[in-house]
Design an enzyme around this catalytic site. Structure first.
Site, PDB file in Angstrom:
ATOM      1  N   LYS A  12      -5.762  19.951 -11.895  1.00 52.34           N
ATOM      2  CA  LYS A  12      -5.484  19.155 -13.025  1.00 52.34           C
ATOM      3  C   LYS A  12      -7.031  18.799 -13.509  1.00 52.34           C
ATOM      4  O   LYS A  12      -8.006  18.784 -12.997  1.00 52.34           O
ATOM      5  CB  LYS A  12      -4.894  18.087 -12.960  1.00 52.34           C
ATOM      6  CG  LYS A  12      -3.301  18.410 -12.624  1.00 52.34           C
ATOM      7  CD  LYS A  12      -2.350  16.968 -12.560  1.00 52.34           C
ATOM      8  CE  LYS A  12      -0.684  17.205 -12.462  1.00 52.34           C
ATOM      9  NZ  LYS A  12      -0.213  16.008 -12.399  1.00 52.34           N
ATOM     10  N   TYR A  52       5.975  20.664 -19.523  1.00 50.11           N
ATOM     11  CA  TYR A  52       6.580  19.346 -18.838  1.00 50.11           C
ATOM     12  C   TYR A  52       7.750  18.924 -19.593  1.00 50.11           C
ATOM     13  O   TYR A  52       8.348  17.916 -19.432  1.00 50.11           O
ATOM     14  CB  TYR A  52       5.507  18.358 -18.884  1.00 50.11           C
ATOM     15  CG  TYR A  52       4.759  18.051 -17.682  1.00 50.11           C
ATOM     16  CD1 TYR A  52       5.141  18.460 -16.485  1.00 50.11           C
ATOM     17  CD2 TYR A  52       3.200  18.183 -17.951  1.00 50.11           C
ATOM     18  CE1 TYR A  52       4.210  18.487 -15.420  1.00 50.11           C
ATOM     19  CE2 TYR A  52       2.386  17.895 -16.825  1.00 50.11           C
ATOM     20  CZ  TYR A  52       2.760  18.310 -15.560  1.00 50.11           C
ATOM     21  OH  TYR A  52       1.838  18.089 -14.562  1.00 50.11           O
ATOM     22  N   ASN A 115      -3.590  12.721 -10.886  1.00 52.02           N
ATOM     23  CA  ASN A 115      -3.382  12.813  -9.318  1.00 52.02           C
ATOM     24  C   ASN A 115      -3.846  14.353  -9.047  1.00 52.02           C
ATOM     25  O   ASN A 115      -3.229  15.052  -7.727  1.00 52.02           O
ATOM     26  CB  ASN A 115      -2.058  12.818  -9.142  1.00 52.02           C
ATOM     27  CG  ASN A 115      -1.125  13.552  -9.816  1.00 52.02           C
ATOM     28  OD1 ASN A 115      -1.298  14.379 -10.390  1.00 52.02           O
ATOM     29  ND2 ASN A 115       0.332  13.257  -9.612  1.00 52.02           N
ATOM     30  N   HIS A 118      -1.000  19.979  -9.479  1.00 47.99           N
ATOM     31  CA  HIS A 118       0.557  20.174  -9.884  1.00 47.99           C
ATOM     32  C   HIS A 118       0.868  21.112  -8.940  1.00 47.99           C
ATOM     33  O   HIS A 118       0.425  21.979  -8.557  1.00 47.99           O
ATOM     34  CB  HIS A 118       0.809  20.583 -11.130  1.00 47.99           C
ATOM     35  CG  HIS A 118       2.040  21.071 -11.438  1.00 47.99           C
ATOM     36  ND1 HIS A 118       3.242  20.392 -11.828  1.00 47.99           N
ATOM     37  CD2 HIS A 118       2.764  22.438 -11.330  1.00 47.99           C
ATOM     38  CE1 HIS A 118       4.272  21.041 -11.750  1.00 47.99           C
ATOM     39  NE2 HIS A 118       3.843  22.207 -11.804  1.00 47.99           N
ATOM     40  N   GLU A 129       7.316  28.770 -14.243  1.00 50.32           N
ATOM     41  CA  GLU A 129       6.238  28.138 -14.268  1.00 50.32           C
ATOM     42  C   GLU A 129       4.933  29.015 -14.250  1.00 50.32           C
ATOM     43  O   GLU A 129       4.089  29.406 -14.697  1.00 50.32           O
ATOM     44  CB  GLU A 129       5.743  26.901 -13.287  1.00 50.32           C
ATOM     45  CG  GLU A 129       6.696  25.715 -13.611  1.00 50.32           C
ATOM     46  CD  GLU A 129       6.497  24.661 -12.658  1.00 50.32           C
ATOM     47  OE1 GLU A 129       6.906  23.451 -13.077  1.00 50.32           O
ATOM     48  OE2 GLU A 129       5.570  24.816 -11.825  1.00 50.32           O
TER      49      GLU A 129
HETATM   50  N1  UDP Z   1       3.429  10.997 -13.867  1.00 50.55           N
HETATM   51  C1  UDP Z   1       3.201   9.727 -14.441  1.00 50.55           C
HETATM   52  N2  UDP Z   1       3.666   8.502 -14.237  1.00 50.55           N
HETATM   53  C2  UDP Z   1       4.898   8.689 -13.506  1.00 50.55           C
HETATM   54  C3  UDP Z   1       5.478   9.588 -12.827  1.00 50.55           C
HETATM   55  C4  UDP Z   1       4.555  10.856 -13.002  1.00 50.55           C
HETATM   56  O1  UDP Z   1       1.963   9.903 -14.803  1.00 50.55           O
HETATM   57  O2  UDP Z   1       4.997   7.236 -13.246  1.00 50.55           O
HETATM   58  C5  UDP Z   1       2.809  12.180 -13.832  1.00 50.55           C
HETATM   59  C6  UDP Z   1       2.081  12.727 -12.596  1.00 50.55           C
HETATM   60  O3  UDP Z   1       0.832  13.203 -13.107  1.00 50.55           O
HETATM   61  C7  UDP Z   1       3.137  13.774 -12.122  1.00 50.55           C
HETATM   62  C8  UDP Z   1       3.475  14.421 -13.436  1.00 50.55           C
HETATM   63  O4  UDP Z   1       3.697  13.371 -14.339  1.00 50.55           O
HETATM   64  O5  UDP Z   1       2.218  14.533 -11.332  1.00 50.55           O
HETATM   65  C9  UDP Z   1       4.946  14.936 -13.027  1.00 50.55           C
HETATM   66  O6  UDP Z   1       5.740  14.097 -12.465  1.00 50.55           O
HETATM   67  P1  UDP Z   1       6.617  14.511 -11.262  1.00 50.55           P
HETATM   68  O7  UDP Z   1       7.606  13.466 -11.235  1.00 50.55           O
HETATM   69  O8  UDP Z   1       7.273  15.972 -11.540  1.00 50.55           O
HETATM   70  O9  UDP Z   1       5.633  14.611  -9.900  1.00 50.55           O
HETATM   71  P2  UDP Z   1       4.836  15.831  -9.411  1.00 50.55           P
HETATM   72  O10 UDP Z   1       6.015  16.651  -9.211  1.00 50.55           O
HETATM   73  O11 UDP Z   1       3.733  16.158  -9.711  1.00 50.55           O
HETATM   74  O12 UDP Z   1       4.684  15.212  -7.941  1.00 50.55           O
HETATM   75 MG    MG Z   2       7.444  17.810 -10.631  1.00 53.12          MG
END
Ligand code: UDP
Ligand code: MG
Length: 136
Positions: A12, A52, A115, A118, A129
């Protein structure tokens, strides 16, 4: 029985900005992943919204899409036995604060939104994806 899978990983903007691209690729290689395809690109917000879409009802959706399109990212196709789950484990929890020692998000993640990485969450979504970034 072999269970070779492919999964999509994205370095990212926060990690690309800090020049962590090579370090993170080394972590994947050390953990037995092959990087089959990769490209560094910056996407439009409208493309991030498509990528997304599963999160479109979430309160963080708009910020998330602005963020993913805010700078260069590195999209990669990773391959390994049970790659989808293995990659989720290596990435660590969504919130770096909750991520286990030794995971990429623990090491590099700044916050729940920044974070660093992805990873696809299922074999089915991995196909969608990978297609999104590489079969256009
Ligand atoms: N995210 C965020 N706030 C939240 C939850 C998720 O900004 O409260 C962002 C975070 O960058 C995350 C992405 O949205 O990686 C997608 O969320 P997901 O729950 O799919 O998490 P991941 O699969 O990336 O662990
Ligand atoms: Mg996810």
């Amino acid at each position: 029985m072999s269970n070779i899978e492919q999964t999509l990983s994205i370095i990212k903007p926060d990690a690309v900005e800090r020049n962590l691209e090579n370090e993170i690729k080394q972590i994947f290689k050390k953990n037995g992943f092959s990087i089959l395809k990769e490209k560094k690109i910056q996407i439009e917000k409208s493309e991030a919204e498509k990528f997304y879409k599963v999160h479109e009802t979430k309160p963080f959706y708009d910020d998330l899409c602005s963020y993913l399109s805010s700078g260069p990212i590195v999209a990669m196709v990773l391959e390994k036995k049970n790659a989808v789950l293995a990659n989720r484990e290596l990435m660590g929890a969504t919130n770096p604060k909750d991520a286990e020692e030794g995971t990429i998000r623990k090491k590099y993640g700044i916050s729940i939104d920044k974070n660093s990485i992805h990873g696809s969450d299922s074999v089915e979504n991995a196909k969608i994806e990978i297609n999104f970034f590489f079969n256009v």
